[in-house]
Design an enzyme around this catalytic site. Structure first.
Site, mmCIF file in Angstrom:
data_model
loop_
_atom_site.group_PDB
_atom_site.id
_atom_site.type_symbol
_atom_site.label_atom_id
_atom_site.label_comp_id
_atom_site.label_asym_id
_atom_site.label_seq_id
_atom_site.Cartn_x
_atom_site.Cartn_y
_atom_site.Cartn_z
ATOM 1 C CG PHE A 143 -55.861 66.923 4.890
ATOM 2 C CD1 PHE A 143 -55.160 66.144 5.798
ATOM 3 C CD2 PHE A 143 -55.543 66.791 3.544
ATOM 4 C CE1 PHE A 143 -54.193 65.240 5.377
ATOM 5 C CE2 PHE A 143 -54.579 65.881 3.116
ATOM 6 C CZ PHE A 143 -53.910 65.103 4.036
ATOM 7 C CG ASP A 228 -55.383 72.846 -0.120
ATOM 8 O OD1 ASP A 228 -55.628 72.335 -1.237
ATOM 9 O OD2 ASP A 228 -54.824 72.235 0.807
ATOM 10 C CE LYS A 257 -56.114 64.421 -2.851
ATOM 11 N NZ LYS A 257 -56.086 65.301 -1.703
HETATM 12 C C1 PLP Z 1 -54.970 65.600 -0.814
HETATM 13 C C2 PLP Z 1 -54.870 66.980 -0.309
HETATM 14 C C3 PLP Z 1 -53.627 67.588 -0.029
HETATM 15 C C4 PLP Z 1 -52.314 66.842 -0.118
HETATM 16 O O1 PLP Z 1 -52.078 66.278 -1.360
HETATM 17 P P1 PLP Z 1 -51.008 65.075 -1.483
HETATM 18 O O2 PLP Z 1 -50.904 64.861 -2.967
HETATM 19 O O3 PLP Z 1 -51.584 63.900 -0.764
HETATM 20 O O4 PLP Z 1 -49.742 65.549 -0.871
HETATM 21 C C5 PLP Z 1 -53.625 68.901 0.380
HETATM 22 N N1 PLP Z 1 -54.760 69.593 0.530
HETATM 23 C C6 PLP Z 1 -55.975 69.044 0.282
HETATM 24 C C7 PLP Z 1 -57.207 69.870 0.452
HETATM 25 C C8 PLP Z 1 -56.071 67.721 -0.130
HETATM 26 O O5 PLP Z 1 -57.269 67.171 -0.326
#
Ligand code: PLP
Length: 406
Positions: A143, A228, A257
């Site tokens: 994700f 990520d 986040k």
């Molecule tokens: C939440 C998340 C994203 C995307 O972040 P948004 O602020 O919702 O665009 C990308 N990678 C990971 C691992 C995430 O948990």
């Protein structure tokens, strides 16, 4: 207030909103620390933390103070002009991560897009990959966000259906399989983009040593390692960055986040001079990225992580909590796993009814991928508050009514 109060909001959203979410019917009106209060006046412990955005807790006083203070001066300059907060945000983020340069954006998806652009450019300019042929290797069940390019790298049908045509240039390998990564590398590979733990996929942990192996493979083949850590970073797993568990230093870290403590959207790519250096004026940007309000908030959010030892708290509180979950005798629990305070309880059955029952008991959680209950409270949580959560999780997971229905 009456029950109809919640229903009013639910109905309004059903009537006027897009139906791209299926939230629990809890209408949050206020929040402080680990607690939220709904429009009926009921209190809940937040066991999701907005997908780990609220590591510092809701409305942390120091982050709120920074927000208000900066809002009283200037909120937006655009990058056409400079501001007093961005340079210090960049410096502090580089110092915290041991990286050389930072590129601020707003949402996580924008940080991922930025890293993809940077990696492709690096591939053409530094590695000599023929024009328009760069490949980025990603993992099944990843994700990384919701843009068209990012879902082009996804294997999740629900994220992709009828959104094509997709962006080419992604190669998918199984998560946790370092040999598969190595086999997938070609002379056109510029980067490997991966989450240290696949949180959205159900808190999936790779085998121990995977990340270190992947890093070595990337180095050997001159492939960039893009991590990520939008959800795993900033203390969640008991280290500042999850890659520290295996002593891995990536070429870029993608953050978002909790970078702003849940107060304002701030994301960033931090990386090597060589990688972030591929951008020249005009080649990438964002109107709000690096704005003084977001930068001031993020600086405060990072200071709170350090001053309140939230990384250490996650490391101390997480493992005993996981052990308690593991000792639970429940007919519906298939496995428990996690790192720090990023915990997943995999059930034999749909997790949604258990989330609804937990909300009723005063703990907010959300199912991920149907059968996994994720528990990821703010890192400021106290042992007594963890006990509160444990008692309720245990009660719900052993409830005769729920487990026999399952
Ligand atoms: C939440 C998340 C994203 C995307 O972040 P948004 O602020 O919702 O665009 C990308 N990678 C990971 C691992 C995430 O948990």
């Amino acid at each position: 207030m009456s029950q109809s109060s919640t229903q009013t909001y639910v109905d309004l959203e059903a009537r006027y909103g897009a139906h791209n979410y299926k939230p629990l019917d809890i209408v949050v009106a206020e929040a402080q620390g680990v607690w939220v209060t709904d429009v009926e006046g009921r209190r809940y412990l937040d066991g999701l933390s907005a997908y780990s955005s609220l590591n510092q807790g809701h409305r942390h006083p120091r982050i709120m103070a920074a927000l208000i203070e900066q809002a009283g001066r200037v909120t937006l300059t655009s990058r056409a002009f400079r501001n007093t907060e961005l340079p210090y945000f960049e410096k502090e983020l580089c110092e915290l991560s041991g990286m050389q340069r930072a590129l601020p954006m707003n949402t996580g998806a924008e940080a991922v897009e930025t890293a993809i652009k940077a990696a492709r450019r690096w591939g053409y300019r530094n590695k000599g990959i023929p024009a328009d042929q760069a490949e980025i290797i990603v993992c099944a069940d990843n994700f990384h966000g919701r843009t068209v390019t990012i879902i082009s790298a996804s294997t999740e049908p629900g994220y992709r259906a009828d959104y094509g045509p997709f962006t080419p240039g992604f190669v998918i390998v199984p998560f946790g399989d370092a040999d598969a990564l190595e086999r997938a590398i070609t002379p056109r590979t510029c980067a490997f983009l991966v989450e240290p733990i696949q949180a959205e996929a159900g808190v999936l942990m790779p085998p121990p040593g995977y990340l270190a192996k992947a890093a070595a493979i990337c180095k050997r083949h001159r492939v960039l390692l893009l991590l990520d850590e939008i959800q795993t970073g900033l203390g969640r797993t008991g280290r500042m960055f999850a890659c520290e568990h295996e002593g891995v230093k990536p070429d870029a870290l993608l953050l978002g986040k909790a970078l702003s403590g849940g107060v304002y959207p701030v994301s960033a790519v931090v990386g090597s001079d060589e990688l972030i250096g591929v951008f020249e004026p005009g080649s990438h940007g964002s109107t709000f990225g690096g704005n003084p309000l977001g930068s001031a908030v993020a600086r405060a959010a990072l200071r709170v992580l350090k001053d309140e030892r939230l990384v250490e708290r996650a490391a101390e509180l997480g493992p005993p909590f996981l052990a308690r979950l593991g000792a639970l005798h429940s007919p519906v629990v298939r496995a428990v796993r996690g790192s720090g305070l990023l915990l997943g309880i995999e059930l034999h059955t749909a997790a949604r009814p258990f989330c609804e029952a937990l909300a009723h008991e005063g703990v907010l959680c959300k199912e991920t991928h149907d059968k996994v209950l994720r528990f990821a409270p703010p890192l400021i949580i106290t042992p007594a508050e963890l006990d509160f959560a444990y008692e309720r999780i245990a009660r719900v997971l052993t409830s005769r009514a729920l487990t026999s229905a399952a």
